[in-house]
Design a protein around this motif. Structure first.
Motif, mmCIF file in Angstrom:
data_model
loop_
_atom_site.group_PDB
_atom_site.id
_atom_site.type_symbol
_atom_site.label_atom_id
_atom_site.label_comp_id
_atom_site.label_asym_id
_atom_site.label_seq_id
_atom_site.Cartn_x
_atom_site.Cartn_y
_atom_site.Cartn_z
ATOM 1 N N ARG A 1 0.833 -1.205 0.000
ATOM 2 C CA ARG A 1 0.000 0.000 0.000
ATOM 3 C C ARG A 1 0.868 1.256 0.000
ATOM 4 O O ARG A 1 0.570 2.221 -0.703
ATOM 5 C CB ARG A 1 -0.925 -0.017 1.225
ATOM 6 C CG ARG A 1 -2.034 1.019 1.175
ATOM 7 C CD ARG A 1 -2.981 0.852 2.359
ATOM 8 N NE ARG A 1 -4.038 1.845 2.316
ATOM 9 C CZ ARG A 1 -5.196 1.691 1.692
ATOM 10 N NH1 ARG A 1 -5.442 0.551 1.056
ATOM 11 N NH2 ARG A 1 -6.098 2.646 1.692
ATOM 12 N N ALA A 2 1.943 1.237 0.784
ATOM 13 C CA ALA A 2 2.842 2.391 0.825
ATOM 14 C C ALA A 2 3.495 2.629 -0.536
ATOM 15 O O ALA A 2 3.735 3.780 -0.934
ATOM 16 C CB ALA A 2 3.909 2.185 1.904
ATOM 17 N N LEU A 3 3.778 1.547 -1.254
ATOM 18 C CA LEU A 3 4.403 1.676 -2.573
ATOM 19 C C LEU A 3 3.432 2.277 -3.584
ATOM 20 O O LEU A 3 3.803 3.149 -4.377
ATOM 21 C CB LEU A 3 4.868 0.295 -3.052
ATOM 22 C CG LEU A 3 5.438 0.209 -4.474
ATOM 23 C CD1 LEU A 3 6.759 0.976 -4.565
ATOM 24 C CD2 LEU A 3 5.636 -1.252 -4.881
ATOM 25 N N LEU A 4 2.174 1.843 -3.550
ATOM 26 C CA LEU A 4 1.213 2.217 -4.590
ATOM 27 C C LEU A 4 0.428 3.480 -4.287
ATOM 28 O O LEU A 4 -0.003 4.184 -5.210
ATOM 29 C CB LEU A 4 0.223 1.058 -4.799
ATOM 30 C CG LEU A 4 0.817 -0.244 -5.340
ATOM 31 C CD1 LEU A 4 -0.221 -1.362 -5.260
ATOM 32 C CD2 LEU A 4 1.300 -0.071 -6.774
ATOM 33 N N LEU A 5 0.220 3.782 -3.009
ATOM 34 C CA LEU A 5 -0.688 4.869 -2.641
ATOM 35 C C LEU A 5 -0.352 6.208 -3.283
ATOM 36 O O LEU A 5 -1.256 6.916 -3.750
ATOM 37 C CB LEU A 5 -0.723 5.004 -1.111
ATOM 38 C CG LEU A 5 -1.882 5.831 -0.530
ATOM 39 C CD1 LEU A 5 -3.225 5.223 -0.922
ATOM 40 C CD2 LEU A 5 -1.767 5.898 0.995
ATOM 41 N N PRO A 6 0.936 6.603 -3.349
ATOM 42 C CA PRO A 6 1.229 7.912 -3.961
ATOM 43 C C PRO A 6 0.763 8.040 -5.408
ATOM 44 O O PRO A 6 0.523 9.161 -5.877
ATOM 45 C CB PRO A 6 2.764 7.996 -3.868
ATOM 46 C CG PRO A 6 3.116 7.113 -2.715
ATOM 47 C CD PRO A 6 2.149 5.984 -2.797
ATOM 48 N N ARG A 7 0.611 6.922 -6.117
ATOM 49 C CA ARG A 7 0.182 6.969 -7.506
ATOM 50 C C ARG A 7 -1.318 7.240 -7.653
ATOM 51 O O ARG A 7 -1.807 7.399 -8.774
ATOM 52 C CB ARG A 7 0.525 5.649 -8.200
ATOM 53 C CG ARG A 7 2.015 5.380 -8.269
ATOM 54 C CD ARG A 7 2.711 6.317 -9.240
ATOM 55 N NE ARG A 7 4.148 6.088 -9.286
ATOM 56 C CZ ARG A 7 4.944 6.495 -10.248
ATOM 57 N NH1 ARG A 7 4.418 7.159 -11.271
ATOM 58 N NH2 ARG A 7 6.240 6.262 -10.203
ATOM 59 N N PHE A 8 -2.040 7.255 -6.537
ATOM 60 C CA PHE A 8 -3.479 7.476 -6.590
ATOM 61 C C PHE A 8 -3.915 8.688 -5.769
ATOM 62 O O PHE A 8 -5.075 8.804 -5.401
ATOM 63 C CB PHE A 8 -4.211 6.224 -6.096
ATOM 64 C CG PHE A 8 -4.051 5.042 -7.011
ATOM 65 C CD1 PHE A 8 -4.784 4.953 -8.181
ATOM 66 C CD2 PHE A 8 -3.149 4.037 -6.715
ATOM 67 C CE1 PHE A 8 -4.625 3.870 -9.031
ATOM 68 C CE2 PHE A 8 -2.988 2.955 -7.554
ATOM 69 C CZ PHE A 8 -3.729 2.870 -8.720
ATOM 70 N N HIS A 9 -2.979 9.575 -5.488
ATOM 71 C CA HIS A 9 -3.309 10.750 -4.682
ATOM 72 C C HIS A 9 -2.640 11.998 -5.254
ATOM 73 O O HIS A 9 -1.678 11.912 -6.020
ATOM 74 C CB HIS A 9 -2.860 10.547 -3.226
ATOM 75 C CG HIS A 9 -3.779 9.680 -2.427
ATOM 76 N ND1 HIS A 9 -4.747 10.177 -1.596
ATOM 77 C CD2 HIS A 9 -3.895 8.334 -2.359
ATOM 78 C CE1 HIS A 9 -5.407 9.183 -1.044
ATOM 79 N NE2 HIS A 9 -4.914 8.053 -1.483
ATOM 80 N N GLY A 10 -3.175 13.146 -4.861
ATOM 81 C CA GLY A 10 -2.558 14.436 -5.133
ATOM 82 C C GLY A 10 -2.160 14.672 -6.561
ATOM 83 O O GLY A 10 -2.972 14.599 -7.489
ATOM 84 N N ARG A 11 -0.874 14.956 -6.768
ATOM 85 C CA ARG A 11 -0.379 15.343 -8.078
ATOM 86 C C ARG A 11 -0.574 14.243 -9.113
ATOM 87 O O ARG A 11 -0.834 14.524 -10.287
ATOM 88 C CB ARG A 11 1.103 15.718 -7.985
ATOM 89 C CG ARG A 11 1.711 16.196 -9.305
ATOM 90 C CD ARG A 11 3.154 16.596 -9.133
ATOM 91 N NE ARG A 11 3.291 17.698 -8.193
ATOM 92 C CZ ARG A 11 4.465 18.197 -7.803
ATOM 93 N NH1 ARG A 11 5.593 17.666 -8.281
ATOM 94 N NH2 ARG A 11 4.517 19.193 -6.943
ATOM 95 N N SER A 12 -0.449 12.993 -8.688
ATOM 96 C CA SER A 12 -0.614 11.893 -9.630
ATOM 97 C C SER A 12 -2.015 11.891 -10.225
ATOM 98 O O SER A 12 -2.188 11.724 -11.441
ATOM 99 C CB SER A 12 -0.339 10.553 -8.946
ATOM 100 O OG SER A 12 1.028 10.432 -8.597
#
Length: 482
Positions: free
Chosen positions: A144-155
């Motif tokens: 989840r930590a690896l993938l989560l940034p790809r589904f939030h904010g700037r992404s």
């Protein structure tokens, strides 16, 4: 908890989705003492505690009717906010929860005592044992930590151009004056969006042959999943971690195309790395510095592609299935979209996901005793959170069978009262991307497509794997498209 229900004579309907506005569900406290009556389902047979395989199959295929009937029968009785079943051929002993307090207790419990039970879900043999959906504990946290940034904010903001392009392509292929299943149109849109996010494809025409074949096989898998044979296959696979029978045969075709894409991208080396999730997975390393295996990457990709577009597409379909049957709400929604009224659009989406949650149940495995409604449940019991029943409680949502987006205007949503994306640490990690797609796709259709309203009966919900989809795909007719 025990509640005493005082209500007029029961209003009988054949199925829960046909309950009219003004009816009560009989779940939770009555909203008032007015003329509305709780709904009872007339099915031609009395539902009993499930134990036989035939009854378990009924739970799979008629889940909503089964649960509404059981909840209405238990209303006002001691322990009536927790339903007990024995699902033969599946998880076995199970308790169904639909009280917000119980749900919060479960969702906030430590994973050591109440881990996710997705390894027992119908999706487990499809997405694999190493998926972020089926993993638990430390492995799930790392994924989840690896993938989560790809589904939030700037992404998510970076995906907006792709969402708009895919929406335009979907509208361009929409026939005017003919019945069309909106789920099919929405599915093409959302699949293009998630394929762009996962594989970095700016446009389907720019995909390689291997990527096009993979997309074709995924669509084939989804079409087959709506057939009666697929439902039977789901029951057969309940007791297996790996797919067997027909499901194994179908998935082998999909898997071959996925592994072909992985081989293609690995062969490209540094040139094959893009700003996408596949590149992230190809460059990722485990705690010992080893790259992820093709099987691990396959499981993650299958999860993201299937879960990342199917639920969103069917939410679009349900939204317009509801709107075309409520002309007044539809006109209000069109005016709101034309005026860029984001608050009303958000309320509309919340109401659509309330009355027709695409994922109607989430599950936890009770490894320790829990107290629900004064009775101790567990260990070794599966707790099923019925999002469908929760969303139709009389005490939370007065007039629960009405389609009334205004109920969410100016309201701060309690995450344990409205749960279209699940809850707790297992809440759908792609929820921000899904909402961005829904705002764009639904808003664009409202502004540019004049749909024909009517008084046809509501489409019957169909259960596919863990989702509840429109029985006919959300059939609509466009009178004009601008």
């Amino acid at each position: 908890m025990t509640r005493t229900m005082t209500a007029p004579p029961t209003l009988a309907v054949p199925h829960w989705h046909l309950a009219p506005p003004g009816a009560r569900s009989g779940i939770g406290e009555a909203a008032d003492d007015g003329p509305a009556a709780p709904v009872a389902l007339v099915s031609g047979r009395r539902l009993r505690p499930l134990g036989a395989y035939s009854d378990s199959l009924r739970f799979v295929t008629h889940q909503g009717d089964t649960l509404f009937a059981a909840a209405a029968r238990s209303a006002g009785t001691p322990g009536g906010d927790a339903l007990h079943f024995d699902l033969a051929g599946g998880p076995g002993p199970a308790v169904v929860l639909f009280d917000p307090a119980h749900i919060k207790t479960l969702m906030t419990a430590d994973e050591s005592v109440a881990p996710s039970a997705t390894h027992q879900s119908p999706l487990a043999p499809i997405v694999g044992r190493q998926s972020v959906l089926t993993s638990i504990g430390e492995r799930h946290k790392q994924q989840r930590a690896l993938l989560l940034p790809r589904f939030h904010g700037r992404s998510v903001a970076n995906y907006q151009a792709g969402i708009e392009r895919a929406t335009e392509d979907g509208l361009a292929a929409w026939p005017v004056g003919k019945p069309v299943a909106l789920a099919d149109i929405a599915q093409r849109i959302t699949l293009d969006v998630i394929m762009s996010a996962v594989f970095g494809l700016p446009h389907p025409d720019e995909a390689s042959d291997a990527e096009r074949r993979m997309r074709k096989e995924i669509l084939r898998l989804l079409r087959l999943s709506t057939t009666p044979v697929a439902t039977l296959s789901q029951v057969v696979n309940m007791r297996y971690e790996d797919p067997v029978g027909l499901l194994k045969l179908i998935l082998s075709r999909v898997d071959r195309t996925i592994y072909r894409v992985l081989s293609e991208r690995r062969a490209q080396g540094e040139a094959g790395l893009r700003d996408d999730i596949l590149s992230l997975l190809l460059s990722a390393r485990d705690t010992e510095g080893n790259p992820l295996s093709d099987t691990e990457i396959r499981d993650e990709l299958m999860t993201l592609v299937l879960a990342g577009h199917e639920t969103t597409a069917n939410t679009v379909a349900w939204t317009f299935e509801r709107l075309t049957r409520h002309p007044g709400v539809y006109r209000t929604a069109r005016r709101a979209a034309a005026n860029d009224d984001e608050a009303y659009l958000e309320a509309l989406l919340n109401e659509s996901m309330r009355v027709r949650p695409v994922v109607p149940i989430v599950a936890r495995e009770l490894l320790a005793p829990f107290d629900f409604s004064g009775s101790t449940v567990g260990p070794d019991v599966i707790a099923l959170v019925s999002i469908l029943l929760l969303h139709h409680r009389d005490d939370l949502y007065p007039d629960p069978f009405a389609f009334a987006p205004e109920r969410f205007l100016g309201v701060r949503v309690n995450p344990y009262e409205l749960m279209p994306f699940g809850g707790g640490i297992r809440r759908c990690l792609g929820a921000p991307l899904a909402m961005a797609e829904l705002r764009t796709v639904v808003g664009t259709i409202l502004r540019r497509v004049e749909l024909r309203t009517h008084e046809s009966p509501a489409e019957k919900p169909r259960h596919r794997n863990v989702t509840m989809i429109p029985g006919r795909g959300g059939v609509v007719i466009a009178d004009s498209i601008t």
